[in-house]
Write a protein that holds these residues in place. Structure first.
Motif, PDB file in Angstrom:
ATOM      1  N   LYS A 138      -4.117  -0.457  -4.042  1.00 39.35           N
ATOM      2  CA  LYS A 138      -5.312  -0.244  -3.262  1.00 39.35           C
ATOM      3  C   LYS A 138      -5.457  -1.162  -2.346  1.00 39.35           C
ATOM      4  O   LYS A 138      -5.059  -2.347  -2.304  1.00 39.35           O
ATOM      5  CB  LYS A 138      -6.811  -0.443  -4.316  1.00 39.35           C
ATOM      6  N   LYS A 139      -6.409  -0.846  -0.949  1.00 37.02           N
ATOM      7  CA  LYS A 139      -6.320  -1.456   0.111  1.00 37.02           C
ATOM      8  C   LYS A 139      -6.911  -2.932  -0.181  1.00 37.02           C
ATOM      9  O   LYS A 139      -6.303  -4.091   0.330  1.00 37.02           O
ATOM     10  CB  LYS A 139      -6.926  -0.986   1.177  1.00 37.02           C
ATOM     11  N   GLU A 140      -8.085  -3.029  -0.766  1.00 38.09           N
ATOM     12  CA  GLU A 140      -8.682  -4.316  -1.041  1.00 38.09           C
ATOM     13  C   GLU A 140      -7.833  -5.076  -1.891  1.00 38.09           C
ATOM     14  O   GLU A 140      -7.933  -6.336  -1.541  1.00 38.09           O
ATOM     15  CB  GLU A 140      -9.944  -3.895  -1.976  1.00 38.09           C
ATOM     16  N   GLU A 141      -7.225  -4.661  -2.960  1.00 41.33           N
ATOM     17  CA  GLU A 141      -6.223  -5.487  -3.595  1.00 41.33           C
ATOM     18  C   GLU A 141      -5.136  -5.831  -3.039  1.00 41.33           C
ATOM     19  O   GLU A 141      -4.663  -7.275  -2.842  1.00 41.33           O
ATOM     20  CB  GLU A 141      -5.728  -4.461  -4.710  1.00 41.33           C
ATOM     21  N   ALA A 142      -4.669  -5.162  -2.006  1.00 43.68           N
ATOM     22  CA  ALA A 142      -3.372  -5.886  -1.379  1.00 43.68           C
ATOM     23  C   ALA A 142      -3.832  -6.741  -0.389  1.00 43.68           C
ATOM     24  O   ALA A 142      -3.041  -7.758  -0.200  1.00 43.68           O
ATOM     25  CB  ALA A 142      -2.810  -4.409  -0.486  1.00 43.68           C
ATOM     26  N   GLN A 143      -4.916  -6.615   0.210  1.00 42.88           N
ATOM     27  CA  GLN A 143      -5.618  -7.540   1.131  1.00 42.88           C
ATOM     28  C   GLN A 143      -5.853  -8.917   0.383  1.00 42.88           C
ATOM     29  O   GLN A 143      -5.696  -9.914   1.111  1.00 42.88           O
ATOM     30  CB  GLN A 143      -6.787  -7.083   1.741  1.00 42.88           C
ATOM     31  N   ASP A 144      -6.421  -8.874  -0.683  1.00 46.26           N
ATOM     32  CA  ASP A 144      -6.423 -10.220  -1.444  1.00 46.26           C
ATOM     33  C   ASP A 144      -5.291 -10.880  -1.980  1.00 46.26           C
ATOM     34  O   ASP A 144      -5.127 -12.138  -1.592  1.00 46.26           O
ATOM     35  CB  ASP A 144      -7.195  -9.796  -2.908  1.00 46.26           C
ATOM     36  N   ILE A 178       0.936  -1.056  -0.132  1.00 47.57           N
ATOM     37  CA  ILE A 178      -0.056   0.056   0.030  1.00 47.57           C
ATOM     38  C   ILE A 178       0.756   1.307  -0.045  1.00 47.57           C
ATOM     39  O   ILE A 178       0.569   2.170  -0.813  1.00 47.57           O
ATOM     40  CB  ILE A 178      -0.843  -0.002   1.317  1.00 47.57           C
ATOM     41  N   GLN A 179       1.978   1.197   0.941  1.00 45.12           N
ATOM     42  CA  GLN A 179       2.759   2.506   0.948  1.00 45.12           C
ATOM     43  C   GLN A 179       3.700   2.689  -0.224  1.00 45.12           C
ATOM     44  O   GLN A 179       3.953   3.568  -0.816  1.00 45.12           O
ATOM     45  CB  GLN A 179       3.525   2.465   2.213  1.00 45.12           C
ATOM     46  N   VAL A 180       4.199   1.522  -0.414  1.00 45.43           N
ATOM     47  CA  VAL A 180       5.379   1.638  -1.469  1.00 45.43           C
ATOM     48  C   VAL A 180       4.879   1.562  -2.974  1.00 45.43           C
ATOM     49  O   VAL A 180       5.323   2.227  -3.872  1.00 45.43           O
ATOM     50  CB  VAL A 180       6.679   0.484  -1.210  1.00 45.43           C
TER      51      VAL A 180
END
Lengths: 406, 249
Positions: free
Chosen positions: B118-124, B112-114
């Motif tokens: 998107k948050k949802e994508e990162a969580q998936d 997310i930071q670097v």
């Protein structure tokens, strides 16, 4: 024999101290042997005399009349009585903000929330309050309840951001109301901060001292660890200079020496603001050292893991280092903030009428000669209530954030 | 850059030297690693193995010599360093998970930071990585609630979330209880089979023999011998290598 004694059906066979929990507790904790029994008895006698004399003073000797007669002065100093409605509006809004952010702050509706929302009702029981004061307290309670009700309608994801907006808006409105806007003969004439006083001023100095010194202190702590020599050296000089002088000298400097350094005719801000600046600068240096302790407790591996993931120095400070460092120093910081709150009484020595300054004016009035004990007792109680609330709030915060639990 | 890619060499170290004060930790270390290669570094403690791989993502700064990672020269330039770090995953001996974040937040933070994902994508992505390392049910716990082996698998998932081209492992099983070592090694073996370029400092000789394409033996800051596992365990050339192998096998 022992097995019989252990079964509950044979309770009556047990010695009397084992039959009742309270008696058992007394025997184990207060009368476990002869020496402890003697200590307990001596302490009891001592406590009896202290309590008897205290109660005798509080209910027979003390002349409490000084408190109701000067109550407005203790609460708001010389803030004009005609403008007192503005202070009540500030209090209503405070109630509303507490209500509207409470679910977010406490996590869910808890016993504490209920207790907080009933504070106005408890205050209404204070015997010497006028009907007007009671009505105002009642409106505050209604405002909190309304705020709490409104929060229930906000979507959960939006509550955090909404709370920030509410609090910021509240602070702006509060300052506008206190300070006043418009012409002298307008609906809200300006009231110079010099006239603010009593509990009102003590709380304002403490609140703004804490909220302004915190970010400054964190910045100084990070500056002290900076790779850039100029920033590091400046932070160290600042911290060590401020920590090396007493607060009272900074206060005097702000009140009487500042003019000497500035060019003639340079507009000086008012004395209360100068005192606030001195308190803030003083507290920031201590905050910086406390936060530095937290920063040093973060293992090197945390920095390395953040670096290895490609986080920039700023990103790792904000996301990894500071959250852990600040969590670790919550107890120390709250201790420092409580002491800052009590240290605000020093402004009384530079002619600002905070709680202690007001107490000194009341005692200087010939009508109230010889009422030192009563006045100082009440001031102490007021300070204790707010200090204890802060330490209680910090303990709850620690538990919520799981300080000490990894 | 194109030159390196045609050669297929993703890490190039040439005459790398590193001093800690007067002590020389690395002496003219040269190593070239091809894409998808698994290189295991072994050697006695204090031989500079960890220092060497920590130089590759600039957790330690080398003083002389040249390091090029995926065509990017490792210099003082912060942009180069950050680019190399975001393409290079690292797994530490002590896991170094972030204790104040949940497992899921540990894994999603850097994407997310670097990578500005998107948050949802990162969580998936994080959940599929947790499935891959076999602990999807731990997603909402904090690292302190997990066993050592589970923490190390989360650390591997955290590195993989950045879709690195290279994975560096710094003694990933040395801090684990014996019964947990296998679960971590299994994940690493699966990763190697999937074609990840890996540089592994380890004392697990079984893993080295089975998974490594090449083994590097280091002693006293020098790369003494490089060869295939077969060469190493049957036909080591140097006396120091033989001595080390006789002590541990």
């Amino acid at each position: 024999m022992t097995t019989a004694a252990e079964t509950s059906s044979d309770r009556s066979v047990l010695p009397i101290t084992e039959r009742y929990r309270l008696l058992g507790w007394l025997r184990r904790n207060l009368f476990s042997d002869a020496f402890n029994s003697i200590l307990t008895l001596v302490a009891l006698v001592f406590l009896f005399f202290v309590a008897r004399n205290l109660l005798r003073w509080a209910f027979a000797t003390a002349e409490w009349g000084v408190i109701p007669a000067n109550f407005n002065l203790i609460m708001r100093g010389q803030y004009p009585a005609t403008e007192a409605w503005r202070l009540w509006l500030v209090i209503y809004l405070l109630g509303a903000v507490v209500g509207v952010t409470w679910r977010l702050i406490s996590g869910q509706f808890s016993g504490v929330a209920r207790l907080l929302l009933t504070i106005p009702f408890f205050l209404m029981l204070i015997p010497f309050f006028s009907m007007g004061t009671r009505l105002n307290l009642f409106i505050t309670a209604v405002a909190s309840a309304a705020g709490y009700y409104i929060e229930g309608y906000l979507p959960i994801q939006r509550r955090g951001r909404a709370a920030v907006y509410f609090i910021l808006a509240y602070l702006v409105i509060m300052l506008l109301l206190l300070r006043g806007v418009g012409a002298e003969d307008g609906p809200m004439p300006p009231v110079s901060p010099i006239l603010w006083g009593g509990l009102l001023l003590s709380l304002l100095l403490a609140f703004f001292g804490i909220t302004l010194s915190f970010p400054l202190g964190v910045a100084l702590a990070l500056g002290r660890q900076s790779q850039l020599p100029a920033i590091r050296v400046m932070s160290v000089i600042y911290i060590e200079f401020i920590r090396g002088v007493p607060l009272i000298s900074l206060l005097f400097m702000g009140q009487v020496m500042l003019q000497l350094f500035l060019p003639d005719g340079f507009p000086l801000v008012d004395r209360v603001l100068r005192a606030l600046v001195a308190i803030t600068l003083f507290s920031a240096a201590y905050t910086a050292e406390n936060v530095r302790g937290g920063l040093q407790s973060i293992p090197r591996g945390q920095y390395e893991a953040a670096q290895a993931l490609g986080l920039s120095a700023y990103q790792s400070t904000i996301n990894i280092i500071l959250p852990q460092a600040l969590r670790a120093v919550i107890p120390v910081l709250v201790g420092q903030f409580i002491s800052l709150f009590k240290d605000t009484t020093l402004v009384a020595l530079v002619g600002i009428f905070d709680l202690l300054g007001i107490a000194r004016t009341i005692l200087a009035n010939p009508d109230w000669l010889g009422t030192h004990q009563e006045v100082y007792a009440i001031i102490a109680v007021l300070f204790w209530i707010f200090s204890y609330s802060m330490s209680y709030a910090s303990r709850r915060l620690e538990r919520r954030l799981g300080v000490g639990v990894r | 850059m194109s030159e390196n890619e045609t050669e297929g060499e993703i890490i190039i170290c040439q005459d790398v030297c590193k001093w800690f004060g007067d002590f020389q930790a690395l002496k003219d270390c040269s190593l070239r690693v091809k894409a998808q290669e698994v290189v295991v570094i072994i050697g006695p403690s204090g031989s500079g193995k960890s220092t060497f791989i920590r130089c590759i993502n600039r957790l330690e700064e080398h003083q002389t010599g040249e390091i090029v990672v995926d065509g990017i020269p490792l210099t003082r330039d912060v942009r180069n360093i950050e680019q190399i770090r975001s393409e290079t995953g690292m797994v530490f001996q002590q896991f170094n998970l972030f204790p104040h974040l949940t497992v899921l937040e540990n894994i999603t933070l850097a994407p997310i930071q670097v990578r500005k994902m998107k948050k949802e994508e990162a969580q998936d992505t994080a959940m599929s990585l947790l499935n891959r390392v076999g602990i999807p049910e731990q997603a909402d716990k904090h690292p302190g609630q997990l066993s050592g082996g589970q923490q190390q698998r989360v650390a591997i998932a955290r590195s993989l979330a950045m879709s690195p081209k290279i994975m560096l492992f710094d003694e990933p099983t040395s801090a684990l209880d014996p019964e947990m070592i296998k679960e971590v090694l299994d994940v690493m073996q699966e990763l190697a089979e999937s074609g990840m370029t890996m540089l592994v400092v380890t004392h697990e000789m079984g893993f080295a023999r089975e998974v490594a394409d090449r083994i590097v033996f280091m002693d006293a800051g020098e790369i003494v011998e490089v060869g295939t596992p077969e060469h190493f365990f049957t036909n080591a050339q140097h006396d120091r290598t033989k001595l080390f192998l006789s002590q541990i096998l």
